[in-house]
Write a protein that holds these residues in place. Structure first.
Motif, PDB file in Angstrom:
ATOM      1  N   THR A 153       0.813  -1.222   0.000  1.00 19.35           N
ATOM      2  CA  THR A 153       0.000   0.000   0.000  1.00 19.35           C
ATOM      3  C   THR A 153       0.847   1.273   0.000  1.00 19.35           C
ATOM      4  N   LEU A 154       2.145   1.123  -0.204  1.00 20.57           N
ATOM      5  CA  LEU A 154       3.016   2.294  -0.289  1.00 20.57           C
ATOM      6  C   LEU A 154       2.543   3.169  -1.459  1.00 20.57           C
ATOM      7  N   LEU A 155       2.504   4.490  -1.217  1.00 19.85           N
ATOM      8  CA  LEU A 155       1.997   5.388  -2.262  1.00 19.85           C
ATOM      9  C   LEU A 155       3.135   6.151  -2.926  1.00 19.85           C
ATOM     10  N   ALA A 156       2.932   6.484  -4.198  1.00 25.07           N
ATOM     11  CA  ALA A 156       3.879   7.379  -4.873  1.00 25.07           C
ATOM     12  C   ALA A 156       3.166   8.711  -5.088  1.00 25.07           C
ATOM     13  N   TYR A 157       3.739   9.797  -4.554  1.00 24.10           N
ATOM     14  CA  TYR A 157       3.235  11.136  -4.822  1.00 24.10           C
ATOM     15  C   TYR A 157       4.136  11.739  -5.887  1.00 24.10           C
ATOM     16  N   PHE A 158       3.616  12.727  -6.596  1.00 27.39           N
ATOM     17  CA  PHE A 158       4.418  13.334  -7.662  1.00 27.39           C
ATOM     18  C   PHE A 158       4.491  14.840  -7.447  1.00 27.39           C
ATOM     19  N   GLN A 159       5.716  15.364  -7.425  1.00 26.94           N
ATOM     20  CA  GLN A 159       5.869  16.818  -7.305  1.00 26.94           C
ATOM     21  C   GLN A 159       6.360  17.366  -8.650  1.00 26.94           C
ATOM     22  N   PRO A 160       5.629  18.336  -9.193  1.00 29.37           N
ATOM     23  CA  PRO A 160       5.994  18.871 -10.514  1.00 29.37           C
ATOM     24  C   PRO A 160       7.379  19.503 -10.515  1.00 29.37           C
ATOM     25  N   ILE A 161       8.073  19.365 -11.669  1.00 32.46           N
ATOM     26  CA  ILE A 161       9.351  20.047 -11.888  1.00 32.46           C
ATOM     27  C   ILE A 161       9.135  20.968 -13.100  1.00 32.46           C
ATOM     28  N   ILE A 162       9.537  22.233 -12.925  1.00 29.00           N
ATOM     29  CA  ILE A 162       9.170  23.269 -13.896  1.00 29.00           C
ATOM     30  C   ILE A 162      10.387  23.689 -14.715  1.00 29.00           C
ATOM     31  N   ASP A 163      10.179  23.909 -15.978  1.00 32.03           N
ATOM     32  CA  ASP A 163      11.236  24.482 -16.815  1.00 32.03           C
ATOM     33  C   ASP A 163      11.349  25.968 -16.455  1.00 32.03           C
ATOM     34  N   ALA A 164      12.545  26.390 -16.006  1.00 27.52           N
ATOM     35  CA  ALA A 164      12.689  27.756 -15.487  1.00 27.52           C
ATOM     36  C   ALA A 164      12.410  28.809 -16.568  1.00 27.52           C
ATOM     37  N   ARG A 165      12.731  28.519 -17.806  1.00 31.58           N
ATOM     38  CA  ARG A 165      12.543  29.527 -18.866  1.00 31.58           C
ATOM     39  C   ARG A 165      11.083  29.640 -19.280  1.00 31.58           C
ATOM     40  N   SER A 166      10.476  28.464 -19.613  1.00 35.95           N
ATOM     41  CA  SER A 166       9.099  28.524 -20.127  1.00 35.95           C
ATOM     42  C   SER A 166       8.058  28.564 -19.014  1.00 35.95           C
ATOM     43  N   LEU A 209      13.057  24.082 -11.853  1.00 35.27           N
ATOM     44  CA  LEU A 209      12.668  24.554 -10.519  1.00 35.27           C
ATOM     45  C   LEU A 209      11.664  23.575  -9.907  1.00 35.27           C
ATOM     46  N   GLN A 210      11.794  23.378  -8.626  1.00 36.10           N
ATOM     47  CA  GLN A 210      10.886  22.458  -7.928  1.00 36.10           C
ATOM     48  C   GLN A 210      10.608  23.057  -6.554  1.00 36.10           C
ATOM     49  N   GLY A 211       9.360  23.157  -6.173  1.00 38.89           N
ATOM     50  CA  GLY A 211       9.088  23.700  -4.839  1.00 38.89           C
ATOM     51  C   GLY A 211       7.629  24.043  -4.622  1.00 38.89           C
ATOM     52  N   PHE A 212       7.316  24.375  -3.390  1.00 37.46           N
ATOM     53  CA  PHE A 212       5.924  24.610  -3.001  1.00 37.46           C
ATOM     54  C   PHE A 212       5.326  25.836  -3.701  1.00 37.46           C
ATOM     55  N   TYR A 213       6.186  26.720  -4.229  1.00 37.31           N
ATOM     56  CA  TYR A 213       5.663  27.876  -4.956  1.00 37.31           C
ATOM     57  C   TYR A 213       4.832  27.388  -6.139  1.00 37.31           C
ATOM     58  N   TYR A 214       5.275  26.309  -6.742  1.00 36.80           N
ATOM     59  CA  TYR A 214       4.539  25.736  -7.874  1.00 36.80           C
ATOM     60  C   TYR A 214       3.510  24.723  -7.386  1.00 36.80           C
ATOM     61  N   ALA A 215       3.982  23.762  -6.669  1.00 35.29           N
ATOM     62  CA  ALA A 215       3.048  22.742  -6.149  1.00 35.29           C
ATOM     63  C   ALA A 215       3.733  21.852  -5.130  1.00 35.29           C
ATOM     64  N   LYS A 216       2.928  21.375  -4.212  1.00 28.44           N
ATOM     65  CA  LYS A 216       3.411  20.351  -3.277  1.00 28.44           C
ATOM     66  C   LYS A 216       3.294  18.997  -3.982  1.00 28.44           C
ATOM     67  N   PRO A 217       3.917  17.959  -3.434  1.00 33.25           N
ATOM     68  CA  PRO A 217       3.732  16.635  -4.057  1.00 33.25           C
ATOM     69  C   PRO A 217       2.261  16.223  -4.004  1.00 33.25           C
ATOM     70  N   PHE A 218       1.766  15.651  -5.123  1.00 36.06           N
ATOM     71  CA  PHE A 218       0.357  15.250  -5.245  1.00 36.06           C
ATOM     72  C   PHE A 218       0.235  13.740  -5.369  1.00 36.06           C
ATOM     73  N   PRO A 219      -0.944  13.210  -5.016  1.00 41.44           N
ATOM     74  CA  PRO A 219      -1.228  11.829  -5.409  1.00 41.44           C
ATOM     75  C   PRO A 219      -1.391  11.801  -6.936  1.00 41.44           C
ATOM     76  N   GLU A 220      -1.287  10.607  -7.490  1.00 46.55           N
ATOM     77  CA  GLU A 220      -1.254  10.472  -8.956  1.00 46.55           C
ATOM     78  C   GLU A 220      -2.368  11.251  -9.689  1.00 46.55           C
ATOM     79  N   GLU A 221      -3.633  11.019  -9.257  1.00 44.74           N
ATOM     80  CA  GLU A 221      -4.751  11.630  -9.994  1.00 44.74           C
ATOM     81  C   GLU A 221      -4.699  13.151  -9.884  1.00 44.74           C
ATOM     82  N   ALA A 222      -4.387  13.630  -8.676  1.00 48.46           N
ATOM     83  CA  ALA A 222      -4.338  15.076  -8.463  1.00 48.46           C
ATOM     84  C   ALA A 222      -3.209  15.693  -9.288  1.00 48.46           C
ATOM     85  N   PHE A 223      -2.126  14.956  -9.420  1.00 44.93           N
ATOM     86  CA  PHE A 223      -0.996  15.454 -10.205  1.00 44.93           C
ATOM     87  C   PHE A 223      -1.401  15.600 -11.678  1.00 44.93           C
TER      88      PHE A 223
END
Ligand code: C2E
Ligand code: MG
Ligand code: MG
Length: 646
Positions: A399-412, A613-627
């Motif tokens: 039942t271990l879950l994988a959350y996904f945190q978005p990684i953003i292209d700094a330029r675009s 860039l990766q961080g809470f400014y963009y998004a926190k880690p999400f469950p799969e569907e929310a991501f």
């Protein structure tokens, strides 16, 4: 009669030898041992008074009446006492497991026992069970059969109790208990069939013998090298103390550098030194019970109100001197740990676990030689215990879950990737962050299973969603330094990817600086995984000791800057971070900044030339569907914006 006498004297001798052996060895301070001695002793005394009173009754004219009352009275007292002791033994054996009903039953049985003994004592006045006639000697009374009632009632109840509760015993104990029940039952039957032959006693001796071999033999409870009690018995003793609501005092004496000292001095010397420590503890604190766990850890269980300070001082003073073992002076470090007297434990398991964790904590704290376990420490120990359980459950049940945190292209400013982060949603504790369970998994070896599960989750994700359609280029997966040592890792990942029909180019593996410690192992591992098609990023750069020179040695393509150095720059800006980013770019690494929490950081990092860039400014880690919903939403918003611009 002569035959009976011979058999009885052999029985008495066997029992005396058994008791002697039992008394010579150390004994656990539990009721079970008390009732064992009582059972064997009442058996010897029953036999002795039986022979004596029978002989005196036969020659009653030679003895004064009061002496006949005494010999017969004692015989009946012991006769009842013996079967009561058998029952009390089985009750003590299962006491804590039999709960409130067990306690009430125990009280009732004690009352019946006392009542019967009182009737025997009253015989010179009432003659209920027996009386002595000046001319005719011994005569049975109207309630003589109460003696048999006592015998069969106590034995039967003891046997029933044993049958009902025996499931908690190990096979040897069950066998011993079965034999002893069989022996007392056979003894009871023989008493009816052959009332004048003293054969019942021999069966009772067999019962005592079986109990001794299965439960009472001290070797079962002792740690051979130290002559202290082994740690399993610690739980048993504590369990009884808690059940009987008896307070106790505890401390732990540990040799911190045990494994190191073993390597320095050798196994034989260390065993001898630990034996000396044990002897010192047993001699110095005679009112305490000493238990030995593995790796130089002792636990002392003493009476409430023990003078903690003086115990600590005695132990500390002795440990300043070396232990003279096998012609060698063995020097070992002491960690002395004590439980605050205000601590309240739920049950014996709780105590045992807390002491275990305390030992682990002591082994890992190189600077202290004294630990006082207070409520706060106990709570955190309990919490980590629960997290451990939750981790095991999550891995066992998958039942271990994988959350996904978005990684953003700094330029675009677009989401181009994600990092997969492990989570446990536990029914007891709730959401557990990886910071709590990853170190535990690394310690107990389950990190391989955890890593495999996470890799599976990511492959399943890649199989389910078309990354390109969502504008995603990669998913990052964290590898533990422990996993990096597994030679079959590449093969395992290959087979999982095949199962889900995904290719490795989209998977970036993140490893932390800790993995760099074992250079040769890591090089070989990275080569195998790169050959399998993966690429690597160094995680948490700046949190440890890695530097640009060392990194050149490894085939990393990306560097993730730890959030601490990112935050530190925005607190007090200087040229350190921009220069580092520039150096990495010049060396051909792409850079990712972690912990981007606001717009200022996002813009500043982009201007520095950071790629992702990766961080809470963009998004926190999400469950799969929310991501997935987040990306769809982002893309929709962007489309609307583009249409507006057009
Ligand atoms: P990490 O690999 O450096 O992951 C980044 C961590 O930073 C994540 O914490 C993430 O939630 C957090 N984070 C991201 N942006 C921000 C931010 O703006 N502010 C703050 N305060 N935190 C931010 P998380 O998920 O708690 O993971 C902690 C660590 O646990 C990870 O650090 C990684 O080392 C480890 N971990 C997580 N999942 C796994 C896994 O599947 N395997 C292994 N071996 N380790 C994992
Ligand atoms: Mg990471
Ligand atoms: Mg990181």
């Amino acid at each position: 009669m002569a035959w009976s006498f011979n058999v009885s004297s052999v029985t008495i001798m066997v029992l005396c030898i058994l008791l002697l052996f039992f008394m010579m060895k150390p004994r656990l301070p539990i009721r079970l041992n008390f009732f064992f001695v009582a059972f064997a002793l009442t058996e010897i005394l029953t036999l002795f008074t039986d022979i004596l009173s029978s002989w005196m009754d036969m020659h009653h004219e030679l003895f004064p009446v009061w002496s006949l009352y005494l010999s017969n009275g004692f015989y009946f007292l012991f006769f009842i006492g013996r079967s009561f002791c058998f029952l009390a033994y089985t009750m003590a054996l299962f006491g804590p497991s039999s709960g409130k009903v067990g306690k009430a039953l125990q009280r009732l049985v004690c009352l019946i026992f006392l009542g019967l003994e009182l009737i025997v004592v009253s015989c010179p006045l009432t003659g209920l069970i027996f009386s002595i006639d000046r001319d005719l000697g011994y005569r049975s009374g109207p309630f003589y059969n109460l003696i048999y009632f006592a015998l069969y009632f106590f034995l039967l109840l003891g046997i029933l109790y044993a049958i009902r509760e025996a499931k908690i015993l190990n096979p040897l104990q069950r066998y011993g208990l079965f034999l002893s029940c069989l022996a007392v039952a056979a003894g009871g039957v023989f008493r009816i069939l052959l009332p004048h032959i003293l054969v019942m006693n021999s069966f009772f001796m067999l019962a005592v013998l079986s109990l001794y071999l299965a439960f009472e033999n001290a070797d079962l409870y002792m740690e051979q090298r130290t002559s202290a009690f082994n740690y399993q018995t610690f739980e048993k003793v504590v369990e009884e103390r808690i059940y009987l609501k008896k307070d106790f005092w505890m401390c732990s004496v540990m040799v911190r550098n045990f494994s190191e000292a073993r390597e320095i001095y050798g196994g034989e010397q260390m065993d001898a030194a630990i034996g000396l420590v044990s002897e010192f503890l047993r001699r110095s604190f005679r009112d305490m019970t000493v238990f030995y766990d593995i790796n130089g850890c002792f636990v002392l269980l003493g009476p409430p109100g023990t003078d903690s300070r003086s115990v600590r001082e005695i132990v500390q003073a002795r440990f300043k001197e070396p232990w003279r073992a096998v012609n060698t002076d063995v020097h070992v470090d002491l960690v002395y740990a004590e439980m605050a007297s205000s601590l309240r434990f739920r049950d014996a398991r709780d105590v045992v676990e807390c002491v275990r964790r305390l030992m682990e904590a002591a082994a890992q704290s190189p600077d202290t030689d004294f630990i006082l376990m207070d409520q706060e420490m106990m709570d955190s120990i309990r919490h980590s215990f629960r997290v451990r359980r939750a981790l095991n459950r999550a891995l066992e049940e998958g039942t271990l879950l994988a959350y996904f945190q978005p990684i953003i292209d700094a330029r675009s400013g677009e989401v181009v990737g994600a990092e997969a982060l492990a989570r446990i949603q536990d029914p007891e504790i709730g959401m557990i962050p990886p910071g709590e369970f990853i170190p535990l998994a690394e310690k107990n070896g389950s990190i391989s299973r955890l890593g495999e599960l996470m890799f599976r989750r990511v492959c399943a994700f890649l199989h389910k969603y078309d990354l390109e359609a969502y504008g995603l280029e990669f998913i990052n997966v964290n590898l533990s330094p422990i996993q990096c040592k597994d030679q079959n890792l590449a093969e395992l990942f290959r087979s999982i990817m095949k199962e889900y029909d995904v290719s490795p180019e989209k998977i970036h593996l993140e490893i932390t600086e800790e993995a760099l410690i074992e250079e040769a192992v890591l090089h070989a591992q990275m080569d195998r995984l790169i050959e399998a098609g993966f690429s690597f990023a160094l995680d948490d750069f700046g949190s440890g000791y890695a530097n640009q020179f060392r990194l050149k040695e490894y085939p990393f393509t990306g560097i993730k800057l730890d959030m601490k150095i990112v935050w530190s720059h925005f607190k007090r800006p200087d040229s350190l971070l921009p220069n580092t980013v520039e150096t990495f770019s010049n060396l051909g690494f792409y850079t990712t900044a972690e912990g981007v929490e606001n717009q200022e950081m996002s813009e500043g990092l982009r201007d520095m030339g950071i790629v992702y860039l990766q961080g809470f400014y963009y998004a926190k880690p999400f469950p799969e569907e929310a991501f997935v919903a987040y990306i769809e939403n982002q893309r929709a918003e962007r489309q609307v914006e583009e249409e507006r611009v057009d």
